[in-house]
Structure formats: C-alpha cells, structure tokens
Motif scaffolding. Sequence first.
Motif, PDB file in Angstrom:
ATOM      1  N   PRO A 161      -3.062  -8.587   0.493  1.00 16.59           N
ATOM      2  CA  PRO A 161      -3.310  -7.436  -0.391  1.00 16.59           C
ATOM      3  C   PRO A 161      -2.771  -6.112   0.156  1.00 16.59           C
ATOM      4  O   PRO A 161      -2.269  -5.281  -0.602  1.00 16.59           O
ATOM      5  CB  PRO A 161      -4.839  -7.413  -0.514  1.00 16.59           C
ATOM      6  CG  PRO A 161      -5.261  -8.821  -0.291  1.00 16.59           C
ATOM      7  CD  PRO A 161      -4.311  -9.363   0.738  1.00 16.59           C
ATOM      8  N   ALA A 162      -2.863  -5.911   1.469  1.00 18.27           N
ATOM      9  CA  ALA A 162      -2.378  -4.655   2.054  1.00 18.27           C
ATOM     10  C   ALA A 162      -0.868  -4.545   1.926  1.00 18.27           C
ATOM     11  O   ALA A 162      -0.333  -3.481   1.584  1.00 18.27           O
ATOM     12  CB  ALA A 162      -2.799  -4.560   3.517  1.00 18.27           C
ATOM     13  N   CYS A 163      -0.160  -5.640   2.191  1.00 16.72           N
ATOM     14  CA  CYS A 163       1.297  -5.643   2.047  1.00 16.72           C
ATOM     15  C   CYS A 163       1.706  -5.452   0.586  1.00 16.72           C
ATOM     16  O   CYS A 163       2.677  -4.751   0.281  1.00 16.72           O
ATOM     17  CB  CYS A 163       1.877  -6.953   2.572  1.00 16.72           C
ATOM     18  SG  CYS A 163       1.994  -7.058   4.369  1.00 16.72           S
ATOM     19  N   GLU A 164       0.978  -6.089  -0.303  1.00 17.86           N
ATOM     20  CA  GLU A 164       1.315  -5.974  -1.731  1.00 17.86           C
ATOM     21  C   GLU A 164       1.187  -4.534  -2.211  1.00 17.86           C
ATOM     22  O   GLU A 164       2.064  -4.021  -2.914  1.00 17.86           O
ATOM     23  CB  GLU A 164       0.410  -6.891  -2.554  1.00 17.86           C
ATOM     24  CG  GLU A 164       0.768  -6.919  -4.033  1.00 17.86           C
ATOM     25  CD  GLU A 164      -0.100  -7.871  -4.826  1.00 17.86           C
ATOM     26  OE1 GLU A 164       0.026  -7.852  -6.066  1.00 17.86           O
ATOM     27  OE2 GLU A 164      -0.886  -8.614  -4.223  1.00 17.86           O
ATOM     28  N   LEU A 165       0.104  -3.858  -1.820  1.00 15.66           N
ATOM     29  CA  LEU A 165      -0.062  -2.462  -2.203  1.00 15.66           C
ATOM     30  C   LEU A 165       1.048  -1.591  -1.621  1.00 15.66           C
ATOM     31  O   LEU A 165       1.613  -0.735  -2.308  1.00 15.66           O
ATOM     32  CB  LEU A 165      -1.420  -1.943  -1.719  1.00 15.66           C
ATOM     33  CG  LEU A 165      -2.628  -2.146  -2.622  1.00 15.66           C
ATOM     34  CD1 LEU A 165      -3.892  -1.660  -1.917  1.00 15.66           C
ATOM     35  CD2 LEU A 165      -2.447  -1.407  -3.942  1.00 15.66           C
ATOM     36  N   ARG A 166       1.341  -1.819  -0.349  1.00 17.60           N
ATOM     37  CA  ARG A 166       2.367  -1.015   0.316  1.00 17.60           C
ATOM     38  C   ARG A 166       3.739  -1.247  -0.314  1.00 17.60           C
ATOM     39  O   ARG A 166       4.486  -0.303  -0.564  1.00 17.60           O
ATOM     40  CB  ARG A 166       2.383  -1.349   1.806  1.00 17.60           C
ATOM     41  CG  ARG A 166       3.380  -0.560   2.628  1.00 17.60           C
ATOM     42  CD  ARG A 166       3.065  -0.668   4.110  1.00 17.60           C
ATOM     43  NE  ARG A 166       4.126  -0.129   4.922  1.00 17.60           N
ATOM     44  CZ  ARG A 166       3.977   0.273   6.175  1.00 17.60           C
ATOM     45  NH1 ARG A 166       2.796   0.217   6.753  1.00 17.60           N
ATOM     46  NH2 ARG A 166       4.992   0.738   6.870  1.00 17.60           N
ATOM     47  N   ARG A 167       4.077  -2.516  -0.560  1.00 14.87           N
ATOM     48  CA  ARG A 167       5.382  -2.854  -1.129  1.00 14.87           C
ATOM     49  C   ARG A 167       5.538  -2.314  -2.544  1.00 14.87           C
ATOM     50  O   ARG A 167       6.561  -1.687  -2.861  1.00 14.87           O
ATOM     51  CB  ARG A 167       5.566  -4.370  -1.133  1.00 14.87           C
ATOM     52  CG  ARG A 167       6.839  -4.831  -1.847  1.00 14.87           C
ATOM     53  CD  ARG A 167       6.966  -6.342  -1.834  1.00 14.87           C
ATOM     54  NE  ARG A 167       5.797  -7.005  -2.372  1.00 14.87           N
ATOM     55  CZ  ARG A 167       5.539  -7.144  -3.674  1.00 14.87           C
ATOM     56  NH1 ARG A 167       6.368  -6.620  -4.578  1.00 14.87           N
ATOM     57  NH2 ARG A 167       4.465  -7.777  -4.081  1.00 14.87           N
TER      58      ARG A 167
END
Length: 241
Positions: free
Chosen positions: A219-225
Amino acid sequence: MGPMTDQALVLFSGGQDSTACLAWALERYERVETVGFDYGQRHSVELQARQAVRARIAREFPPWAARLGEDHMLDIRSFGALGETAMTTERAIEVTEKGLPSTYVPGRNLVFLTYAAAFADRRGLNVLVGGMCETDFSGYPDCRRETLDAMERALNLGMQQAFRIETPLMWLTKAETWALANGLGGAPLVEITVEESHTCYLGERGTLHAWGHGCGTCPACELRRTGFEAWEAGGRPALRA
C-alpha cells in the motif's frame, strides 16, 4: 532552559512525507531537530534512510544546513510488539475485521507525539511537525486532524506547555506532496526524495523506480507511485506552502 522560541522537532522517519516535512520546517524555523522511532518495524531500513536524507539535505542546501540541528533516535520496540501488526511481524498486509489495514499500529502517532513532546520539552522546542495526512492515507484514525487537535490539547495540559502540532501535509494528496517538495527545494529535493527516502512497508531497496525504492505492490508503494505518476502527468508542478 529558558523560554521557548519557534524551534521545531520533526518526527522524521526517513520517508517521503517526513522528508517533505523536514524541508518545510527548515524553511520556517530558526532551528530544526529531528527524532526517529525504532518500534521494531519490518522496514527498519528506513532508519538508515533517515541519515542519508539528512546528509544530502545538509550538503545540497547550505541555508537549511545552518538551521538543521541534532538528530535523535528513541527505542520504543516494546510498544511496537504490543500491536502484532503487519508493520512489526511477518503477517499479510490485508484489511482486518475492524475495516483497517493490518499495517495499522494502534495509537502509534499518539505514542510518537507523547515521546516527541517530552523530548521537545527537555530540548526547549515548541513546535512538533509530523507528516500525518487525511487526504491520501490508509484510514488510520490517528492521522486525522481532529485526533491531533485533541492530542495537542492533552500534551499542553499535561506538560504545562504551549506546543503546536503542525501537519503540513494534512490536506494534500500524494501528488501535491511531490509538488510541495518541488516547490520547497526544486529538482534537488525531488531527487533526494526519490533516491534516499524510504516508504516501502516490506523494506525493499533493491529496485529504484522513477518514484523511488520499493517493492511496488504494498500500500505504501502504491500511494507513492500513483502520486508521482499524477504529479508527472500534471507537468511536475511546484507547490509553495
């Protein structure tokens, strides 16, 4: 230590959000110190990323370097062990029966702020800066401004102080957080954020994407990306706080 002035303590994890908050504070306050928390997080690589971000900022932004004070690390692993969440134990990242992600550590920001305020009291700092956000977030109840207003009041009553909890990202999307970094420090700060900061819950540093290091799927990578891609699609705007 005498009367407090407008000097800040940034809750600094070494992630994208806290990197933007550190730059924001360095633009505003005559002295800025940072504090990090080791709570047994699986992505403990962020604790090393903190030092890399600070070093790059100090090297590439001399006016900010003059305001950047000491860094502090607090060991609160006993607290992290209480929650048995996906942030501190090997378990799947999923939505729990409470409707919250399994990465939610109950009361984490409240504990962080309590420790930070006690530390700031000793250091003579009156502003606590955190990257909590209600716009693009995972539904954590301790990220809401209403929660932080109540916490600010409790800390001031309990410590007989006049702390301010500043949350510069509270109403920003992740795309706007990238724009804020660009507005504060231009391409060099964006580059520092991409290359040095860490957000991935799984601690993945092997792959450097256009938006930074990470597994690309948590989830953290998805938000950042998705935030980075939206910022790029909008022409890489610069947001001034």
